[in-house]
Design a protein around this motif. Sequence first.
Motif, mmCIF file in Angstrom:
data_model
loop_
_atom_site.group_PDB
_atom_site.id
_atom_site.type_symbol
_atom_site.label_atom_id
_atom_site.label_comp_id
_atom_site.label_asym_id
_atom_site.label_seq_id
_atom_site.Cartn_x
_atom_site.Cartn_y
_atom_site.Cartn_z
ATOM 1 N N VAL A 25 0.850 -1.176 0.000
ATOM 2 C CA VAL A 25 0.000 0.000 0.000
ATOM 3 C C VAL A 25 0.889 1.230 0.000
ATOM 4 N N GLN A 26 0.493 2.235 -0.758
ATOM 5 C CA GLN A 26 1.230 3.496 -0.826
ATOM 6 C C GLN A 26 0.370 4.605 -0.246
ATOM 7 N N LEU A 27 0.990 5.464 0.516
ATOM 8 C CA LEU A 27 0.269 6.512 1.214
ATOM 9 C C LEU A 27 0.802 7.883 0.827
ATOM 10 N N GLN A 28 -0.087 8.853 0.777
ATOM 11 C CA GLN A 28 0.319 10.230 0.511
ATOM 12 C C GLN A 28 -0.430 11.156 1.442
ATOM 13 N N ALA A 29 0.312 11.877 2.265
ATOM 14 C CA ALA A 29 -0.272 12.827 3.203
ATOM 15 C C ALA A 29 -0.297 14.213 2.577
ATOM 16 N N CYS A 79 -4.860 11.550 4.252
ATOM 17 C CA CYS A 79 -3.936 10.473 3.909
ATOM 18 C C CYS A 79 -4.636 9.644 2.833
ATOM 19 N N ALA A 80 -4.150 9.770 1.608
ATOM 20 C CA ALA A 80 -4.746 9.037 0.493
ATOM 21 C C ALA A 80 -3.934 7.780 0.231
ATOM 22 N N ALA A 81 -4.621 6.684 0.032
ATOM 23 C CA ALA A 81 -3.952 5.397 -0.143
ATOM 24 C C ALA A 81 -4.223 4.814 -1.514
ATOM 25 N N SER A 82 -3.230 4.150 -2.029
ATOM 26 C CA SER A 82 -3.406 3.383 -3.256
ATOM 27 C C SER A 82 -2.889 1.979 -2.999
ATOM 28 N N GLY A 83 -3.382 1.051 -3.768
ATOM 29 C CA GLY A 83 -2.990 -0.322 -3.547
ATOM 30 C C GLY A 83 -4.175 -1.158 -3.099
ATOM 31 N N ARG A 84 -3.924 -2.415 -3.047
ATOM 32 C CA ARG A 84 -5.003 -3.344 -2.775
ATOM 33 C C ARG A 84 -5.360 -3.431 -1.302
ATOM 34 N N MET A 134 -8.384 -3.016 4.755
ATOM 35 C CA MET A 134 -7.993 -3.978 5.780
ATOM 36 C C MET A 134 -6.872 -3.459 6.680
ATOM 37 N N TYR A 135 -6.450 -2.209 6.478
ATOM 38 C CA TYR A 135 -5.344 -1.632 7.234
ATOM 39 C C TYR A 135 -5.841 -0.619 8.245
ATOM 40 N N GLY A 136 -5.282 -0.682 9.430
ATOM 41 C CA GLY A 136 -5.445 0.423 10.352
ATOM 42 C C GLY A 136 -4.497 1.542 9.950
ATOM 43 N N VAL A 137 -4.842 2.762 10.286
ATOM 44 C CA VAL A 137 -4.041 3.916 9.896
ATOM 45 C C VAL A 137 -3.743 4.770 11.119
ATOM 46 N N GLY A 138 -2.522 5.201 11.202
ATOM 47 C CA GLY A 138 -2.116 6.079 12.283
ATOM 48 C C GLY A 138 -1.516 7.364 11.755
ATOM 49 N N TRP A 139 -1.626 8.408 12.565
ATOM 50 C CA TRP A 139 -0.927 9.670 12.304
ATOM 51 C C TRP A 139 0.141 9.849 13.385
ATOM 52 N N PHE A 140 1.307 10.242 12.947
ATOM 53 C CA PHE A 140 2.420 10.535 13.839
ATOM 54 C C PHE A 140 2.943 11.917 13.503
ATOM 55 N N ARG A 141 3.724 12.479 14.409
ATOM 56 C CA ARG A 141 4.351 13.767 14.117
ATOM 57 C C ARG A 141 5.752 13.781 14.689
ATOM 58 N N GLN A 142 6.570 14.611 14.079
ATOM 59 C CA GLN A 142 7.954 14.724 14.524
ATOM 60 C C GLN A 142 8.391 16.169 14.427
#
Length: 123
Positions: free
Chosen positions: A1-5, A21-26, A30-38
């Motif tokens: 899966v590929q993600l773009q924020a 957060c836009a996702a591509s891929g199959r 079925m995925y959980g998604v998290g946000w992190f920061r730094q």
Amino acid sequence: VQLQASGGGSVQAGGSLRLSCAASGRAFSMYGVGWFRQAPGQEREFVASIGWNGRNAYYADSVKGRFAISRDSTRNTVVLQMDSLKPEDTAVYYCAATTTTGQVLRPYEYPYWGQGTQVTVSS
């Protein structure tokens, strides 16, 4: 899966931003998604997460009541609505995906990462 924020920017304290957060891929559903920061010179920290079924949202204590995470499965998108922003929210924000279920708070539990988006909050 590929993600773009996306959706970062500069706001004054008390303002709002909406990160996507836009996702591509199959089988993204079925995925959980998290946000992190730094922030500069600091470790990457957990902000919020949501389960694969759109339930079971978790938040860091520092953002509870101000941030809200949601997912639109029809658009393969997870949104982080950030309100009442504070200068200490300034950081690069990343979205990440995992097949691990439950309360998934640590970066190493997420194998898939998007690029970061800068959030700057001025006082």
